[in-house]
Design an enzyme around this catalytic site. Structure first.
Site, PDB file in Angstrom:
ATOM      1  N   ASP A  97       0.841  -1.193   0.000  1.00  0.00           N
ATOM      2  CA  ASP A  97       0.000   0.000   0.000  1.00  0.00           C
ATOM      3  C   ASP A  97       0.879   1.247   0.000  1.00  0.00           C
ATOM      4  OD1 ASP A  97      -2.655   1.324   0.411  1.00  0.00           O
ATOM      5  OD2 ASP A  97      -3.158  -0.675   1.201  1.00  0.00           O
ATOM      6  N   ASP A 198      -3.153   4.405  -2.462  1.00  0.00           N
ATOM      7  CA  ASP A 198      -4.261   4.857  -1.623  1.00  0.00           C
ATOM      8  C   ASP A 198      -4.717   6.271  -1.977  1.00  0.00           C
ATOM      9  OD1 ASP A 198      -5.692   4.276   1.049  1.00  0.00           O
ATOM     10  OD2 ASP A 198      -4.824   6.248   1.434  1.00  0.00           O
ATOM     11  N   GLU A 246      -6.536   3.487  -5.972  1.00  0.00           N
ATOM     12  CA  GLU A 246      -7.869   3.645  -5.387  1.00  0.00           C
ATOM     13  C   GLU A 246      -8.414   4.971  -5.893  1.00  0.00           C
ATOM     14  OE1 GLU A 246     -10.024   3.849  -1.025  1.00  0.00           O
ATOM     15  OE2 GLU A 246      -8.219   4.995  -1.392  1.00  0.00           O
ATOM     16  N   HIS A 315     -11.045  -3.722   2.774  1.00  0.00           N
ATOM     17  CA  HIS A 315     -11.061  -3.379   4.196  1.00  0.00           C
ATOM     18  C   HIS A 315     -11.928  -2.172   4.521  1.00  0.00           C
ATOM     19  CE1 HIS A 315      -8.344  -0.717   2.240  1.00  0.00           C
ATOM     20  NE2 HIS A 315      -8.305   0.057   3.304  1.00  0.00           N
ATOM     21  N   ASP A 316     -12.510  -1.530   3.516  1.00  0.00           N
ATOM     22  CA  ASP A 316     -13.361  -0.361   3.736  1.00  0.00           C
ATOM     23  C   ASP A 316     -14.840  -0.664   3.538  1.00  0.00           C
ATOM     24  OD1 ASP A 316     -11.182   1.366   4.187  1.00  0.00           O
ATOM     25  OD2 ASP A 316     -10.958   1.786   2.041  1.00  0.00           O
TER      26      ASP A 316
HETATM   27  C1  GLC Z   1      -8.222   4.744   1.723  1.00  0.00           C
HETATM   28  C2  GLC Z   1      -8.116   3.496   2.556  1.00  0.00           C
HETATM   29  C3  GLC Z   1      -8.856   3.701   3.836  1.00  0.00           C
HETATM   30  C4  GLC Z   1      -8.240   4.876   4.556  1.00  0.00           C
HETATM   31  C5  GLC Z   1      -8.188   6.100   3.666  1.00  0.00           C
HETATM   32  C6  GLC Z   1      -7.288   7.130   4.243  1.00  0.00           C
HETATM   33  O1  GLC Z   1      -9.514   5.035   1.343  1.00  0.00           O
HETATM   34  O2  GLC Z   1      -8.603   2.414   1.833  1.00  0.00           O
HETATM   35  O3  GLC Z   1      -8.840   2.575   4.640  1.00  0.00           O
HETATM   36  O4  GLC Z   1      -8.998   5.160   5.703  1.00  0.00           O
HETATM   37  O5  GLC Z   1      -7.668   5.824   2.404  1.00  0.00           O
HETATM   38  O6  GLC Z   1      -5.957   6.698   4.153  1.00  0.00           O
END
Ligand code: GLC
Ligand code: CA
Length: 541
Positions: A97, A198, A246, A315-316
């Site tokens: 990540d 991310d 993402e 995980h979200d």
């Molecule tokens: C991304 C991650 C999430 C995190 C956010 C801030 O969306 O997937 O888990 O809280 O970034 O880093």
């Protein structure tokens, strides 16, 4: 030529919840090391490790205080590098990540930055004076509440897209970009196979710092973003790696600059149309035709030009069985139907740990059982807006990110830790766990294993053309994958009752390769029934 990351299936590991090797209740690198064979048996081609970096853990590791080390809770750097070797030895690649929109407020860059306006690191973050004793503007954080926090030492506010303990880096500053680039190369030179990037659509901020109608205008896909992404791409292109961003807010028509084969910033992006990113109560508005059409739009937009990242969990997100399936009577069958639905679209499929078991949401009784900063802030916000505690808990429970973060269920008694787990283990672990499912040839686990093997054996299921077959039915989604004389049909009933077999499907005289159940009457698809057919030699369309 087909790339390795097109053929491979990805598996996301959330280290804190995967396997605890030393009984402190927190998953760790040595725990992952013990499960390399498990991953190999399942058949995955690469793992994505969620953050393992030193972190005060306000947002479970997505608040990084040192980019080039391992948090002592998880192990150490030599142990991590050994894990990479162990994975590589069995031909599993590894991506990590890359969280560079923000750091932790405990990162030494930020500690310096906040100490005085003249500190050399000050301009590494985003600072503005207050307005009439209030935040500089009306920007709101994605985690609810203002996107600004006051810093007494400099009498200014700093900007944060997420929690206040996650200050955003100032990407306008060339020194920041240079430091990030250097860190990226440091990891690539350690032999990793790529990055999951991310929150990358947020690194550019609206430079007027004016009030906005919707906070996305302030920090999501803002003009100028591409300049920074191109710099990243040029580094990525020096290495034989894969990258997945993402980028939940990117629409199908905006996606090509991001992912086109020649000049895209990354190889693929995680997009949000089929999951209603971050939306409370969003699941309820999801219907089978909307889902089928969202997938189809992405398939058609990128066909021949770019590549999709396929996923239903991470995980979200809450567990897919709760969102699209039936966590009760049809848990296992619906988990298989969901798998079949998305796995054989064109793109790289990702599995989130526990998804291969059909794990479900946790039966929350109170917000105190939760850990997630986003869930807690959202709950407080709802109460503040006047919502009653029961309704607020229900809404937060349904989509809390903690649903995905409860420990991986290895055995009938849990098997995650010998101590007290940092989040409770789901009460259904006696039925839903890896040991039991690996011993049962009809389990969700075996279904995933078969899906992976079938996909690997048939190029049509990797690079073949996507042809929508049924995308406007209230219950059924069906599509074909075609490559030369190889042709497959996927048909899935995603509803809680039996459905007539659609005409287009009835006409396809293929061989059954895989199905979610053998139950049902002729000419009907049972509840959460799904079938994969294969046929050879067809007429040219
Ligand atoms: C991304 C991650 C999430 C995190 C956010 C801030 O969306 O997937 O888990 O809280 O970034 O880093
Ligand atoms: Ca541990």
């Amino acid at each position: 030529m087909t790339q390795w990351w097109q053929k491979a299936v990805g598996y996301q590991i959330y280290p804190k919840s995967f396997l605890d090797s030393n009984g402190d209740g927190i998953g760790d690198i040595a725990g992952i090391d013990q499960k390399v064979d498990y991953l190999k048996q399942l058949g995955v081609g690469f793992v994505w490790l969620s953050p393992f970096y030193p972190s005060p853990d306000v947002d479970n590791g997505y608040d990084i205080s040192d980019y080039q080390d391992v948090d002592p809770n998880y192990g150490d750097l030599p142990g991590l590098l050994k894990l990479f070797d162990r994975l590589h030895a069995v031909d599993i690649k590894v991506i990590i990540d890359l969280v560079v929109n923000h750091t932790s407020d405990q990162h030494h860059w930020f500690k310096e930055a906040r100490s005085s306006r003249t500190n050399p690191y000050h301009d590494w973050y985003i600072w503005k004076p207050g307005k009439d004793g209030q935040a500089p503007n009306n920007w709101q954080s994605i985690f609810k509440g203002p996107a600004w926090t006051y810093n007494p030492a400099t009498d200014e506010y700093y900007m944060h897209t997420f929690a206040s303990a996650q200050p955003d880096l100032n990407w306008e500053n060339p020194a920041v970009r240079a430091a990030i680039h250097k860190m990226i190369r440091w990891w690539l030179d350690k032999g990793i196979d790529g990055f999951r990037i991310d929150a990358i659509g947020h690194i550019k901020k609206l430079q007027t710092f004016a009030d906005v109608k919707n906070s996305d205008e302030a920090y999501t896909n803002v003009d100028g973003l591409f300049d920074y992404l191109k710099e990243l791409r040029d580094i990525f292109h020096e290495y034989p790696i894969m990258t997945v961003g993402e980028a939940g807010e990117v629409t199908p028509t905006e996606a090509l600059p991001w992912v086109n084969y020649q000049t895209g910033f990354m190889n693929m992006i995680f997009t949000g149309d089929h999951i209603n990113f971050w939306e409370a109560d969003g699941e309820s508005s999801l219907t089978v035709p909307k889902l089928a059409q969202a997938f189809t739009t992405w398939q058609e937009q990128l066909a021949g030009r770019g590549w999709n990242a396929l996923f239903v969990e991470n995980h979200d997100l809450p567990r897919a069985v709760n969102v699209y399936g039936d966590p009760g009577k049809y848990r296992a069958r619906s988990a298989k139907a969901i798998a079949l639905m998305y796995f054989l679209l064109q793109g790289t499929p990702y599995i989130y740990q526990g998804q291969e078991l059909g794990m479900t949401n946790y039966p929350w009784e109170s917000v105190d059982e939760m850990d997630d900063v986003a869930a807690k802030q959202e709950y407080a916000y709802r109460l503040h807006q006047g919502q009653d505690a029961k309704t607020a808990l229900q809404a937060v429970s349904d989509h809390s990110r903690d649903n995905a973060r409860t420990p991986m269920q290895w055995t009938p008694t849990g098997g995650f830790t010998t101590g007290t787990p940092w989040l409770p283990v789901n009460t259904n672990t006696p039925q839903v766990n890896a040991a039991t499912e690996m011993a049962d040839p009809n389990s969700v686990w075996h279904f995933y294993q078969q899906l992976i093997a079938i996909r690997a054996a048939h190029p049509a299921l990797v690079t073949g053309r996507y042809v929508p077959e049924v995308i406007d039915d209230d219950q059924v989604f069906a599509y074909r994958r075609v490559n030369g004389d190889e042709e497959f049909l996927v048909v899935v009933n995603l509803s809680g009752h039996a459905a007539p077999v659609p005409a287009a499907v009835a006409d396809f005289d293929g061989r059954v390769m895989l199905q979610t159940t053998t139950a049902g009457q002729p000419n009907e698809l049972p509840t959460f029934g799904g079938v994969l057919y294969e046929r050879k030699r067809v007429h040219i369309q």
